[in-house]
Design a protein around this motif. Structure first.
Motif, PDB file in Angstrom:
ATOM      1  N   TYR A 145      91.051  58.324  45.683  1.00  0.00           N
ATOM      2  CA  TYR A 145      89.682  58.893  46.337  1.00  0.00           C
ATOM      3  C   TYR A 145      88.612  57.739  46.582  1.00  0.00           C
ATOM      4  N   ILE A 146      87.610  58.291  47.027  1.00  0.00           N
ATOM      5  CA  ILE A 146      86.427  57.286  47.213  1.00  0.00           C
ATOM      6  C   ILE A 146      85.254  58.173  46.567  1.00  0.00           C
ATOM      7  N   TYR A 147      84.302  57.295  45.805  1.00  0.00           N
ATOM      8  CA  TYR A 147      83.299  57.960  45.047  1.00  0.00           C
ATOM      9  C   TYR A 147      82.142  57.314  46.036  1.00  0.00           C
ATOM     10  N   TYR A 189      75.528  60.062  47.394  1.00  0.00           N
ATOM     11  CA  TYR A 189      75.727  61.716  47.379  1.00  0.00           C
ATOM     12  C   TYR A 189      76.383  62.099  45.771  1.00  0.00           C
ATOM     13  N   ASP A 190      76.709  61.173  45.041  1.00  0.00           N
ATOM     14  CA  ASP A 190      77.550  61.448  43.899  1.00  0.00           C
ATOM     15  C   ASP A 190      78.578  62.309  44.055  1.00  0.00           C
ATOM     16  N   LEU A 191      79.529  61.934  44.919  1.00  0.00           N
ATOM     17  CA  LEU A 191      80.558  62.829  45.605  1.00  0.00           C
ATOM     18  C   LEU A 191      81.660  62.138  45.541  1.00  0.00           C
ATOM     19  N   VAL A 192      82.845  62.741  45.126  1.00  0.00           N
ATOM     20  CA  VAL A 192      84.081  62.173  45.187  1.00  0.00           C
ATOM     21  C   VAL A 192      84.981  62.762  46.350  1.00  0.00           C
ATOM     22  N   LEU A 193      85.533  61.825  47.189  1.00  0.00           N
ATOM     23  CA  LEU A 193      86.191  62.419  48.472  1.00  0.00           C
ATOM     24  C   LEU A 193      87.707  62.007  48.022  1.00  0.00           C
ATOM     25  N   THR A 194      88.541  63.079  48.284  1.00  0.00           N
ATOM     26  CA  THR A 194      89.879  63.094  48.176  1.00  0.00           C
ATOM     27  C   THR A 194      90.316  63.277  49.443  1.00  0.00           C
ATOM     28  N   GLY A 205      92.166  65.513  50.123  1.00  0.00           N
ATOM     29  CA  GLY A 205      92.407  67.096  50.354  1.00  0.00           C
ATOM     30  C   GLY A 205      91.179  67.583  50.388  1.00  0.00           C
ATOM     31  N   SER A 206      90.217  67.301  49.631  1.00  0.00           N
ATOM     32  CA  SER A 206      88.912  67.921  49.393  1.00  0.00           C
ATOM     33  C   SER A 206      87.906  66.749  48.779  1.00  0.00           C
ATOM     34  N   SER A 207      86.668  67.529  48.598  1.00  0.00           N
ATOM     35  CA  SER A 207      85.823  66.816  47.940  1.00  0.00           C
ATOM     36  C   SER A 207      84.954  67.282  46.672  1.00  0.00           C
ATOM     37  N   TYR A 208      84.782  66.641  45.801  1.00  0.00           N
ATOM     38  CA  TYR A 208      84.288  67.322  44.288  1.00  0.00           C
ATOM     39  C   TYR A 208      83.259  66.666  43.921  1.00  0.00           C
ATOM     40  N   ARG A 209      82.325  67.239  42.997  1.00  0.00           N
ATOM     41  CA  ARG A 209      81.625  66.570  42.262  1.00  0.00           C
ATOM     42  C   ARG A 209      82.532  65.706  41.094  1.00  0.00           C
ATOM     43  N   PRO A 210      81.788  64.464  40.660  1.00  0.00           N
ATOM     44  CA  PRO A 210      82.620  64.021  39.455  1.00  0.00           C
ATOM     45  C   PRO A 210      82.998  64.721  38.259  1.00  0.00           C
ATOM     46  N   GLU A 211      82.134  65.723  37.938  1.00  0.00           N
ATOM     47  CA  GLU A 211      82.432  66.667  36.880  1.00  0.00           C
ATOM     48  C   GLU A 211      83.643  67.439  37.122  1.00  0.00           C
ATOM     49  N   HIS A 212      83.512  67.809  38.316  1.00  0.00           N
ATOM     50  CA  HIS A 212      84.583  68.935  38.973  1.00  0.00           C
ATOM     51  C   HIS A 212      86.135  68.166  38.918  1.00  0.00           C
ATOM     52  N   TYR A 213      85.899  67.072  39.384  1.00  0.00           N
ATOM     53  CA  TYR A 213      87.110  66.201  39.699  1.00  0.00           C
ATOM     54  C   TYR A 213      87.760  65.789  38.107  1.00  0.00           C
ATOM     55  N   TYR A 214      86.733  65.374  37.377  1.00  0.00           N
ATOM     56  CA  TYR A 214      87.512  65.230  35.861  1.00  0.00           C
ATOM     57  C   TYR A 214      88.154  66.403  35.192  1.00  0.00           C
ATOM     58  N   GLU A 232      82.354  58.139  29.885  1.00  0.00           N
ATOM     59  CA  GLU A 232      82.860  56.780  29.740  1.00  0.00           C
ATOM     60  C   GLU A 232      83.768  56.266  31.130  1.00  0.00           C
ATOM     61  N   TRP A 233      84.384  57.494  31.496  1.00  0.00           N
ATOM     62  CA  TRP A 233      85.140  57.537  33.011  1.00  0.00           C
ATOM     63  C   TRP A 233      83.924  56.911  34.129  1.00  0.00           C
ATOM     64  N   LYS A 234      82.753  57.712  34.127  1.00  0.00           N
ATOM     65  CA  LYS A 234      82.040  57.708  35.310  1.00  0.00           C
ATOM     66  C   LYS A 234      81.389  56.133  34.906  1.00  0.00           C
ATOM     67  N   LYS A 235      81.136  55.852  33.726  1.00  0.00           N
ATOM     68  CA  LYS A 235      80.581  54.439  33.374  1.00  0.00           C
ATOM     69  C   LYS A 235      81.473  53.028  33.694  1.00  0.00           C
ATOM     70  N   GLN A 236      82.741  53.416  33.260  1.00  0.00           N
ATOM     71  CA  GLN A 236      83.737  52.000  33.507  1.00  0.00           C
ATOM     72  C   GLN A 236      84.399  52.205  34.990  1.00  0.00           C
ATOM     73  N   VAL A 237      84.474  53.368  35.674  1.00  0.00           N
ATOM     74  CA  VAL A 237      85.348  53.455  36.934  1.00  0.00           C
ATOM     75  C   VAL A 237      84.312  53.580  38.148  1.00  0.00           C
ATOM     76  N   LEU A 238      83.576  54.792  38.228  1.00  0.00           N
ATOM     77  CA  LEU A 238      82.718  55.062  39.215  1.00  0.00           C
ATOM     78  C   LEU A 238      81.354  54.089  39.241  1.00  0.00           C
ATOM     79  N   GLU A 239      80.733  53.862  38.201  1.00  0.00           N
ATOM     80  CA  GLU A 239      79.398  53.288  38.261  1.00  0.00           C
ATOM     81  C   GLU A 239      79.387  51.773  38.294  1.00  0.00           C
TER      82      GLU A 239
END
Length: 762
Positions: free
Chosen positions: A113-115, A119-124, A126-135, A147-154
């Protein structure tokens, strides 16, 4: 039996001694077979692990390649650079459609996926998600959402790989490694506009190593440079920790026995990963035990059957020798003087024949290097017009062409540039000889020829089933060994340039020209060792269409060799439009010059007199350089088919005319006893061998048989006339001997001339 007992015993003893040898060596071969089988098994296991390593690293490289493609994708870059605007729904949809389909050819890219930070958006895919929905659907067991958002996305990542971690994917528990890369690639801040995250399931990686675990029942462990586990199959973490901390285990060895396992260890030069595989010792020795059983069984059976065969052969071989001895004693007596004179007579003549044969072989061997040297120089210069001519010349020079494919290269002795004194030339002659001997010692006889005082051209022909890539690796290895050997033994420094792969012996000259370019590039750049043409390749501002290629194309078309001409045209297109980066103007100039080649060919007398001159000329002129390349190439192919078809038909007409001349001349001159194939070839002004082959191909019979038939047909007509005797008829149809005539007539008709005359009269 007593008569043959002495010779019989000698034969039998010799056979028994021969049979004892395998029995003595049986045990030794058994012990050796165990060691060899174990060595082969270890080697095969190492190779299999290395191949799995290569495949895994290639897949990881493809994952890195995905990030490079995304970094230059215009649609994604538009999304990355948008600020302070409403959500670009259409742009996100286009990105999902066009960008997120890259993983269809690599199972490592099945889940990524691409964060987008803005847009604070996760693109996969098949679809697109907000980070909390993807998690909620996909998350690590050991990372909370924050911690996931801090270490992986941000966080900014530069080709980082997160070690093996427990992961939940749509409610299913699994283990994954994670590849992370920030976009753009040159991001240096603590946060980046976008992050590409590739989630690789442990099962996918383990499937690449299934051969070691399923075939041998062993285990596989892959860890990163920090020692963290990437993949583990067949063992648990405590066992691996104990293995790697055990002082008796040498981590630097490729293969070693640890407890009951053979442990193979390799380290990646790319990312520092450590690959380990364990194979049970019992599996390794399974083949050795089978060999032990078969060795004893075969050895025992061979001894028994060999003893029986020895008894039979000893009798059979001793009996004729004794009979021959008795006959010689009866013919020559028991005195040795008679036998000695016969031996001297035979040995003298045989020795004379052997001496003359050796003198002839010596002379041929003395001339052979000159013939080989001339052949190689003509081949690299492109002076041969057809493949058949090359094959014939190679056979004359005793040079094997193998598959007719391979590489051409030039070896240069360094340190003598611009020196041309007598002493230097003598030293260079010695240096060239030493280099040739060293190369022959490495790989055996190789087609080589001198090229100036400090250079040598060499041809590496491919073996059966050897690919171009495999041969390039082998040649590189050979040349590296050669450079080390001559430098160490003779203090001679060499460098080499090699051209591209030639798919036919007619393309050797092109590979040779590329080798010269590669060597010039190496000398200019002061590059040591071997330099390949593709290594020296830079962006070309002009096209490659040398004069010798044009001349070879024209010669091939004049000879009607369609297959060879097609290969040359395809090689020109591949060289210029496949391997080079030509501008539009250079492409137009190349097509224009190729059209000029065909127009020059049409202006020659051979084609100017043909009915297809105007149509072919119009088709050449109509070829437009703005058309697609496949259309242009197809147009040249069609023109060549027409020209070669015309030449082929013309050759057939010429052959038919020559055969008619031979028939007519034979009808006129059959009564001449001196009429031979040489006289016929002289009359039609063609070589004797050419006439012999042509007559056989067209008529299906040899000319000598045709001449005999013509003479016998005329003899049959004359035999019907009683005015001539058989001897007179023999002279009239070209025979000096009536006996030869009678024998030839009976061989052809089945009856003698007198019987034929009598049967006709009756």
């Amino acid at each position: 039996m007593l008569k043959y007992s002495k010779v019989f015993r000698r034969f039998l003893i010799s056979y028994i001694v021969i049979l004892i040898i395998p029995s003595i060596g049986g045990y030794m071969s058994y012990r050796t077979s165990i060691a060899v089988t174990e060595s082969i098994s270890i080697e095969n296991s190492v190779i299999q692990l290395q191949k799995s390593q290569e495949i895994l690293e290639r897949r990881i490289a493809e994952v890195e390649g995905l990030t490079r493609q995304l970094a230059v994708n215009p649609e994604l870059n538009v999304l990355l650079n948008e600020r302070g605007r409403e959500t670009n729904v259409y742009g996100i949809w286009r990105t999902m459609r066009n960008v997120l389909t890259f993983g269809q050819t690599n199972d490592f890219l099945q889940d990524y996926y691409i964060y987008l930070a803005n847009y604070d958006l996760v693109l996969t895919p098949g679809s697109s998600y907000r980070p909390e929905h993807y998690y909620e659907i996909f998350h690590y067991n050991d990372l909370p959402q924050a911690e996931w958002k801090k270490q992986v996305l941000e966080k900014t990542h530069r080709s980082e790989i997160r070690p093996l971690s427990a992961f939940v994917s749509k409610g299913a528990q699994t283990s994954v490694i994670t590849y992370m890369q920030s976009l753009p690639l040159d991001s240096f801040n603590d946060s980046s506009p976008a992050v590409v995250v590739v989630i690789i399931d442990e099962k996918i990686i383990a499937s690449l190593l299934s051969g070691l675990t399923e075939r041998y029942g062993g285990w596989v462990h892959i860890s990163d440079a920090a020692g963290k586990t990437i993949v583990l199959q067949g063992k648990d973490e405590p066992y691996m920790n104990k293995l790697n901390t055990d002082s008796s285990f040498d981590k630097g060895k490729v293969s070693q026995f640890y407890r009951d396992d053979l442990v193979i260890t390799t380290r990646s030069d790319t990312n520092g990963w450590v690959y380990q595989a364990g194979i049970p010792r019992s599996i390794l020795l399974e083949n050795a035990n089978r060999i032990k059983y078969m060795s004893w069984l075969i050895t025992g059976g061979a001894l028994f059957l060999g003893l029986l065969a020895g008894l039979v052969l000893a009798y059979r071989n001793s009996a004729p020798i004794n009979r021959m001895l008795s006959v010689m004693k009866e013919q020559f007596g028991k005195e040795e003087t008679a036998e000695q004179s016969e031996f001297d007579f035979l040995s003298g003549n045989i020795a004379n024949m052997i001496t003359k044969n050796k003198l002839l072989e010596s002379e041929l061997h003395r001339q052979l290097p000159l013939v080989r040297d001339a052949f190689i120089k003509r081949l690299t210069a492109g002076e041969f017009e057809s493949r058949e001519e090359i094959v014939s010349a190679a056979a004359q020079a005793d040079i094997g062409l193998n598959q007719g494919t391979g590489y051409a290269g030039i070896i240069q002795i360094n340190g003598y540039s611009g020196m041309d004194s007598v002493e230097i030339l003598n030293e260079l002659n010695a240096a060239r000889l030493l280099v040739k001997q060293a190369l022959a010692a490495l790989i055996g006889p190789l087609p080589m020829a001198d090229m100036g005082s400090d250079k040598m051209v060499c041809l590496f022909f491919s073996g059966s089933g050897e690919s171009a890539a495999d041969q390039e690796v082998a040649v590189t290895h050979i040349m590296e060994n050669l450079a080390q050997l001559v430098l160490k033994e003779y203090r001679i420094s060499v460098q080499a340039g090699f051209g591209g792969y030639f798919a036919s012996v007619t393309e050797v000259s092109g590979s040779f020209e590329q080798a010269k370019q590669a060597l010039e590039y190496a000398v200019y750049m002061n590059k040591k060792g071997i330099t390949w043409n593709h290594e020296a390749r830079i962006k070309n501002s002009t096209y490659y269409y040398p004069l010798d290629t044009e001349q070879r194309l024209m010669s091939t078309l004049r000879a009607g060799e369609l297959a060879e001409a097609t290969r040359i045209i395809d090689a020109i297109f591949a060289q210029n439009l496949g391997e080079r980066e030509l501008s539009i103007e250079m492409k137009h100039q190349l097509i224009g010059e190729m059209k000029g080649t065909f127009l020059k060919l049409l202006d020659q007398k051979t084609f100017m007199e043909s009915p297809l001159f105007e149509s072919a000329k119009r088709r050449i002129i109509d070829i437009s350089s703005t058309e697609p390349l496949d259309h242009i190439q197809a147009g040249f192919h069609a023109i060549m088919e027409g020209l070669c078809g015309y030449i082929t038909n013309k050759k057939k007409d010429a052959h038919t005319q020559i055969i008619k001349q031979i028939y007519q001349y034979t009808e006129e001159m059959y009564s001449d006893s001196e009429l031979t194939l040489y006289r016929v070839a002289e009359h039609v002004e063609r070589p004797e061998k050419y006439i012999s082959q042509l007559f056989k191909e067209v008529t299906g019979v040899n000319y000598s048989d045709h001449l005999v038939k013509v003479r016998m047909d005329q003899a049959a007509i004359l035999l019907k006339d009683s005015r001539y005797t058989v001897d007179e008829i023999a002279a009239r149809v070209g025979y000096n001997s009536s006996h030869s005539f009678r024998r030839a007539f009976k061989r052809l008709t089945g009856i003698s001339p007198s019987t034929y005359r009598q049967s006709y009269a009756e």
